[in-house]
Scaffold this motif. Structure first.
Motif, PDB file in Angstrom:
ATOM      1  N   TRP A   6       0.833  -1.197   0.000  1.00 46.62           N
ATOM      2  CA  TRP A   6       0.000   0.000   0.000  1.00 46.62           C
ATOM      3  C   TRP A   6       0.873   1.255   0.000  1.00 46.62           C
ATOM      4  N   ALA A   7       1.966   1.235   0.765  1.00 41.04           N
ATOM      5  CA  ALA A   7       2.844   2.402   0.820  1.00 41.04           C
ATOM      6  C   ALA A   7       3.489   2.666  -0.530  1.00 41.04           C
ATOM      7  N   TRP A  61      -4.610   8.424   2.106  1.00 36.71           N
ATOM      8  CA  TRP A  61      -5.684   7.699   2.783  1.00 36.71           C
ATOM      9  C   TRP A  61      -5.307   6.267   3.133  1.00 36.71           C
ATOM     10  N   LYS A  62      -4.458   5.639   2.333  1.00 44.82           N
ATOM     11  CA  LYS A  62      -4.093   4.249   2.601  1.00 44.82           C
ATOM     12  C   LYS A  62      -3.225   4.101   3.839  1.00 44.82           C
ATOM     13  N   LEU A 175      -8.879  -1.926  -5.692  1.00 43.66           N
ATOM     14  CA  LEU A 175      -8.266  -0.810  -4.970  1.00 43.66           C
ATOM     15  C   LEU A 175      -6.744  -0.862  -5.049  1.00 43.66           C
ATOM     16  N   ALA A 176      -6.194  -2.061  -5.096  1.00 43.85           N
ATOM     17  CA  ALA A 176      -4.737  -2.212  -5.114  1.00 43.85           C
ATOM     18  C   ALA A 176      -4.131  -1.894  -6.468  1.00 43.85           C
ATOM     19  N   GLU A 182      -9.626   7.284  -9.911  1.00 43.51           N
ATOM     20  CA  GLU A 182     -10.554   6.273 -10.427  1.00 43.51           C
ATOM     21  C   GLU A 182     -11.468   5.749  -9.322  1.00 43.51           C
ATOM     22  N   ILE A 183     -10.920   5.613  -8.120  1.00 47.26           N
ATOM     23  CA  ILE A 183     -11.722   5.150  -6.988  1.00 47.26           C
ATOM     24  C   ILE A 183     -12.805   6.185  -6.673  1.00 47.26           C
ATOM     25  N   GLU A 184     -12.412   7.443  -6.618  1.00 47.74           N
ATOM     26  CA  GLU A 184     -13.366   8.514  -6.342  1.00 47.74           C
ATOM     27  C   GLU A 184     -14.482   8.534  -7.385  1.00 47.74           C
ATOM     28  N   SER A 185     -14.119   8.314  -8.642  1.00 48.39           N
ATOM     29  CA  SER A 185     -15.090   8.371  -9.729  1.00 48.39           C
ATOM     30  C   SER A 185     -16.164   7.287  -9.593  1.00 48.39           C
ATOM     31  N   GLU A 186     -15.758   6.064  -9.278  1.00 46.53           N
ATOM     32  CA  GLU A 186     -16.749   4.983  -9.170  1.00 46.53           C
ATOM     33  C   GLU A 186     -17.591   5.117  -7.905  1.00 46.53           C
TER      34      GLU A 186
END
Length: 240
Positions: A6-7, A61-62, A175-176, A182-186
Protein backbone atom coordinates in the motif's frame (compact mmCIF):
# COMPACT_ATOMS: atom_id res chain seq x y z
CA UNK A 1 3.78 -7.25 3.21
CA UNK A 2 0.40 -5.65 2.56
CA UNK A 3 1.49 -2.46 4.33
CA UNK A 4 4.59 -2.22 2.13
CA UNK A 5 2.48 -2.72 -1.01
CA UNK A 6 0.00 0.00 0.00
CA UNK A 7 2.84 2.40 0.82
CA UNK A 8 4.52 1.72 -2.53
CA UNK A 9 1.29 2.35 -4.42
CA UNK A 10 0.71 5.56 -2.47
CA UNK A 11 4.08 6.85 -3.67
CA UNK A 12 3.13 6.08 -7.26
CA UNK A 13 -0.17 7.94 -6.85
CA UNK A 14 1.59 11.09 -5.70
CA UNK A 15 3.31 11.26 -9.09
CA UNK A 16 0.67 9.81 -11.39
CA UNK A 17 -2.73 11.01 -10.11
CA UNK A 18 -4.19 13.65 -12.43
CA UNK A 19 -5.57 16.82 -10.83
CA UNK A 20 -8.99 16.16 -9.39
CA UNK A 21 -11.66 17.96 -11.38
CA UNK A 22 -14.19 20.06 -9.51
CA UNK A 23 -17.88 19.22 -9.47
CA UNK A 24 -19.62 20.34 -12.63
CA UNK A 25 -22.95 21.15 -10.96
CA UNK A 26 -23.64 24.89 -10.77
CA UNK A 27 -23.74 25.07 -6.98
CA UNK A 28 -22.01 28.08 -5.37
CA UNK A 29 -19.14 27.22 -3.07
CA UNK A 30 -20.90 28.70 -0.05
CA UNK A 31 -23.91 26.44 -0.61
CA UNK A 32 -21.93 23.20 -0.74
CA UNK A 33 -22.17 20.95 2.29
CA UNK A 34 -19.48 18.45 3.31
CA UNK A 35 -19.59 15.27 5.31
CA UNK A 36 -16.66 13.16 6.53
CA UNK A 37 -16.12 9.80 8.14
CA UNK A 38 -14.88 9.78 11.73
CA UNK A 39 -11.25 9.51 10.61
CA UNK A 40 -11.49 12.30 8.04
CA UNK A 41 -10.38 9.97 5.22
CA UNK A 42 -13.34 10.50 2.89
CA UNK A 43 -15.13 13.77 2.16
CA UNK A 44 -18.50 13.76 0.38
CA UNK A 45 -19.81 17.11 -0.86
CA UNK A 46 -23.51 17.61 -1.51
CA UNK A 47 -25.87 20.40 -2.52
CA UNK A 48 -28.49 21.83 -0.13
CA UNK A 49 -30.90 19.29 -1.67
CA UNK A 50 -28.46 16.46 -0.79
CA UNK A 51 -27.51 15.82 -4.43
CA UNK A 52 -23.98 14.38 -4.46
CA UNK A 53 -21.45 16.74 -6.05
CA UNK A 54 -18.08 15.14 -5.37
CA UNK A 55 -16.12 12.53 -3.45
CA UNK A 56 -12.57 13.18 -2.27
CA UNK A 57 -10.17 10.75 -0.62
CA UNK A 58 -7.29 12.14 1.40
CA UNK A 59 -3.97 12.02 -0.44
CA UNK A 60 -2.45 9.54 2.05
CA UNK A 61 -5.68 7.70 2.78
CA UNK A 62 -4.09 4.25 2.60
CA UNK A 63 -1.88 5.16 5.54
CA UNK A 64 -4.89 6.18 7.63
CA UNK A 65 -7.31 3.33 6.96
CA UNK A 66 -7.06 -0.27 5.86
CA UNK A 67 -8.25 -0.23 2.22
CA UNK A 68 -10.41 -3.23 3.03
CA UNK A 69 -12.35 -0.93 5.36
CA UNK A 70 -12.71 1.98 2.94
CA UNK A 71 -16.35 1.07 2.32
CA UNK A 72 -17.22 1.95 5.91
CA UNK A 73 -15.55 5.34 5.62
CA UNK A 74 -17.46 6.09 2.41
CA UNK A 75 -20.81 5.18 3.97
CA UNK A 76 -20.04 7.27 7.04
CA UNK A 77 -19.06 10.34 5.02
CA UNK A 78 -22.05 10.08 2.67
CA UNK A 79 -24.54 9.71 5.52
CA UNK A 80 -22.94 12.60 7.41
CA UNK A 81 -23.29 14.83 4.33
CA UNK A 82 -26.94 13.86 3.88
CA UNK A 83 -27.75 14.58 7.54
CA UNK A 84 -25.97 17.94 7.30
CA UNK A 85 -28.00 18.83 4.20
CA UNK A 86 -31.25 17.93 5.95
CA UNK A 87 -30.21 20.08 8.89
CA UNK A 88 -29.57 22.99 6.54
CA UNK A 89 -33.01 22.53 4.99
CA UNK A 90 -34.69 22.60 8.40
CA UNK A 91 -32.82 25.78 9.34
CA UNK A 92 -33.74 27.43 6.03
CA UNK A 93 -37.43 26.62 6.45
CA UNK A 94 -37.39 27.89 10.04
CA UNK A 95 -35.76 31.15 8.99
CA UNK A 96 -37.73 31.59 5.77
CA UNK A 97 -41.21 30.04 6.00
CA UNK A 98 -42.54 29.10 2.56
CA UNK A 99 -45.21 31.30 1.02
CA UNK A 100 -48.74 29.96 0.72
CA UNK A 101 -49.11 27.89 -2.46
CA UNK A 102 -50.81 29.43 -5.47
CA UNK A 103 -52.02 26.12 -6.96
CA UNK A 104 -51.29 27.11 -10.52
CA UNK A 105 -51.83 30.81 -9.86
CA UNK A 106 -55.40 30.61 -11.13
CA UNK A 107 -56.76 34.17 -11.57
CA UNK A 108 -59.60 35.01 -9.22
CA UNK A 109 -61.87 35.59 -12.20
CA UNK A 110 -61.22 32.03 -13.40
CA UNK A 111 -61.65 30.32 -10.01
CA UNK A 112 -64.58 27.95 -9.68
CA UNK A 113 -67.46 29.71 -7.89
CA UNK A 114 -70.13 27.05 -8.43
CA UNK A 115 -72.23 26.06 -5.44
CA UNK A 116 -71.17 22.98 -3.50
CA UNK A 117 -73.88 20.92 -1.87
CA UNK A 118 -73.25 18.66 1.11
CA UNK A 119 -73.01 15.69 -1.23
CA UNK A 120 -70.57 17.60 -3.45
CA UNK A 121 -68.33 18.27 -0.45
CA UNK A 122 -68.45 14.64 0.61
CA UNK A 123 -67.49 13.47 -2.87
CA UNK A 124 -64.65 16.02 -2.99
CA UNK A 125 -63.30 14.86 0.37
CA UNK A 126 -63.53 11.21 -0.69
CA UNK A 127 -61.63 11.96 -3.91
CA UNK A 128 -58.93 13.86 -2.02
CA UNK A 129 -58.64 11.00 0.48
CA UNK A 130 -58.11 8.56 -2.38
CA UNK A 131 -55.42 10.81 -3.92
CA UNK A 132 -53.67 11.08 -0.54
CA UNK A 133 -53.80 7.31 -0.02
CA UNK A 134 -52.29 6.73 -3.45
CA UNK A 135 -49.43 9.12 -2.67
CA UNK A 136 -48.86 7.59 0.76
CA UNK A 137 -48.67 4.10 -0.71
CA UNK A 138 -46.21 5.19 -3.37
CA UNK A 139 -44.07 7.07 -0.85
CA UNK A 140 -44.00 4.09 1.53
CA UNK A 141 -42.91 1.81 -1.29
CA UNK A 142 -40.00 4.11 -2.13
CA UNK A 143 -38.95 4.89 1.44
CA UNK A 144 -39.09 1.34 2.77
CA UNK A 145 -37.52 -0.48 -0.13
CA UNK A 146 -33.85 -1.45 -0.15
CA UNK A 147 -32.12 0.13 -3.13
CA UNK A 148 -29.02 -1.58 -4.55
CA UNK A 149 -26.83 -0.11 -7.28
CA UNK A 150 -23.47 -0.82 -8.87
CA UNK A 151 -20.94 1.52 -10.44
CA UNK A 152 -20.43 1.53 -14.19
CA UNK A 153 -17.04 -0.10 -13.72
CA UNK A 154 -18.55 -2.81 -11.52
CA UNK A 155 -16.09 -2.36 -8.64
CA UNK A 156 -18.29 -0.45 -6.19
CA UNK A 157 -21.75 -1.39 -4.91
CA UNK A 158 -24.02 0.35 -2.46
CA UNK A 159 -27.33 -0.22 -0.69
CA UNK A 160 -29.71 2.37 0.77
CA UNK A 161 -32.94 2.31 2.72
CA UNK A 162 -34.88 5.10 4.41
CA UNK A 163 -32.52 7.62 2.86
CA UNK A 164 -29.45 6.16 4.57
CA UNK A 165 -26.64 4.09 3.11
CA UNK A 166 -26.70 0.78 4.94
CA UNK A 167 -24.00 -1.10 3.02
CA UNK A 168 -21.08 -0.39 0.70
CA UNK A 169 -18.80 -2.84 -1.08
CA UNK A 170 -15.54 -1.94 -2.82
CA UNK A 171 -13.48 -4.60 -4.59
CA UNK A 172 -10.19 -4.74 -2.56
CA UNK A 173 -8.18 -6.23 -5.42
CA UNK A 174 -9.29 -3.33 -7.64
CA UNK A 175 -8.27 -0.81 -4.97
CA UNK A 176 -4.74 -2.21 -5.11
CA UNK A 177 -4.44 -1.60 -8.85
CA UNK A 178 -5.94 1.82 -9.57
CA UNK A 179 -5.30 5.42 -8.75
CA UNK A 180 -7.26 7.47 -6.26
CA UNK A 181 -9.03 9.45 -8.97
CA UNK A 182 -10.55 6.27 -10.43
CA UNK A 183 -11.72 5.15 -6.99
CA UNK A 184 -13.37 8.51 -6.34
CA UNK A 185 -15.09 8.37 -9.73
CA UNK A 186 -16.75 4.98 -9.17
CA UNK A 187 -17.76 5.85 -5.61
CA UNK A 188 -19.32 9.08 -6.91
CA UNK A 189 -21.19 7.10 -9.55
CA UNK A 190 -22.75 4.82 -6.93
CA UNK A 191 -23.67 7.65 -4.54
CA UNK A 192 -25.39 9.58 -7.32
CA UNK A 193 -27.31 6.52 -8.46
CA UNK A 194 -28.48 5.86 -4.91
CA UNK A 195 -29.61 9.45 -4.47
CA UNK A 196 -31.52 9.44 -7.74
CA UNK A 197 -33.20 6.11 -7.05
CA UNK A 198 -34.28 7.20 -3.56
CA UNK A 199 -35.89 10.46 -4.72
CA UNK A 200 -38.12 9.70 -7.72
CA UNK A 201 -39.79 12.66 -9.46
CA UNK A 202 -43.09 13.77 -7.97
CA UNK A 203 -42.69 12.64 -4.36
CA UNK A 204 -40.83 15.77 -3.31
CA UNK A 205 -43.83 17.89 -4.34
CA UNK A 206 -46.13 16.12 -1.91
CA UNK A 207 -49.57 14.66 -2.61
CA UNK A 208 -51.10 15.93 -5.83
CA UNK A 209 -54.45 15.66 -7.57
CA UNK A 210 -57.38 17.79 -8.70
CA UNK A 211 -59.42 17.12 -5.54
CA UNK A 212 -56.51 17.98 -3.22
CA UNK A 213 -55.78 21.11 -5.24
CA UNK A 214 -59.44 22.17 -5.09
CA UNK A 215 -59.67 21.70 -1.32
CA UNK A 216 -56.36 23.42 -0.60
CA UNK A 217 -57.28 26.27 -2.92
CA UNK A 218 -60.45 26.89 -0.93
CA UNK A 219 -58.63 26.61 2.39
CA UNK A 220 -56.28 29.37 1.32
CA UNK A 221 -59.24 31.44 0.08
CA UNK A 222 -61.82 31.11 2.88
CA UNK A 223 -64.16 33.68 1.33
CA UNK A 224 -64.46 31.62 -1.85
CA UNK A 225 -65.13 28.54 0.27
CA UNK A 226 -67.86 30.43 2.15
CA UNK A 227 -69.42 31.53 -1.14
CA UNK A 228 -69.37 28.01 -2.57
CA UNK A 229 -71.12 26.51 0.46
CA UNK A 230 -73.67 29.36 0.56
CA UNK A 231 -72.43 31.22 3.64
CA UNK A 232 -71.57 34.39 1.70
CA UNK A 233 -73.07 36.07 -1.38
CA UNK A 234 -71.59 35.07 -4.75
CA UNK A 235 -69.14 37.40 -6.53
CA UNK A 236 -72.04 38.95 -8.49
CA UNK A 237 -73.77 39.91 -5.29
CA UNK A 238 -76.43 37.21 -5.35
CA UNK A 239 -76.91 34.60 -2.62
CA UNK A 240 -76.22 31.18 -4.15
Amino acid sequence: MDDERWAFEAELEQDDDPPRSSAIEPVPEEDRISGQDQDGVVTVVVSPNADVLSVVLEQEWKQSVDPRGLHRAVAGAANAATIAALGRQVDDVAGNPPAMPTFGATPASAADESRLSTQDMLRLVEAATAELAKFTQRAATVVNRRITVESGGGHVRGEMTNGQIVAMEIDPSWLAQVRTGEIESEILDVLRQLRKASTPPGLADGPQGPAIAEIMGMLFDPHRMARRVGLEPSVDGEQV
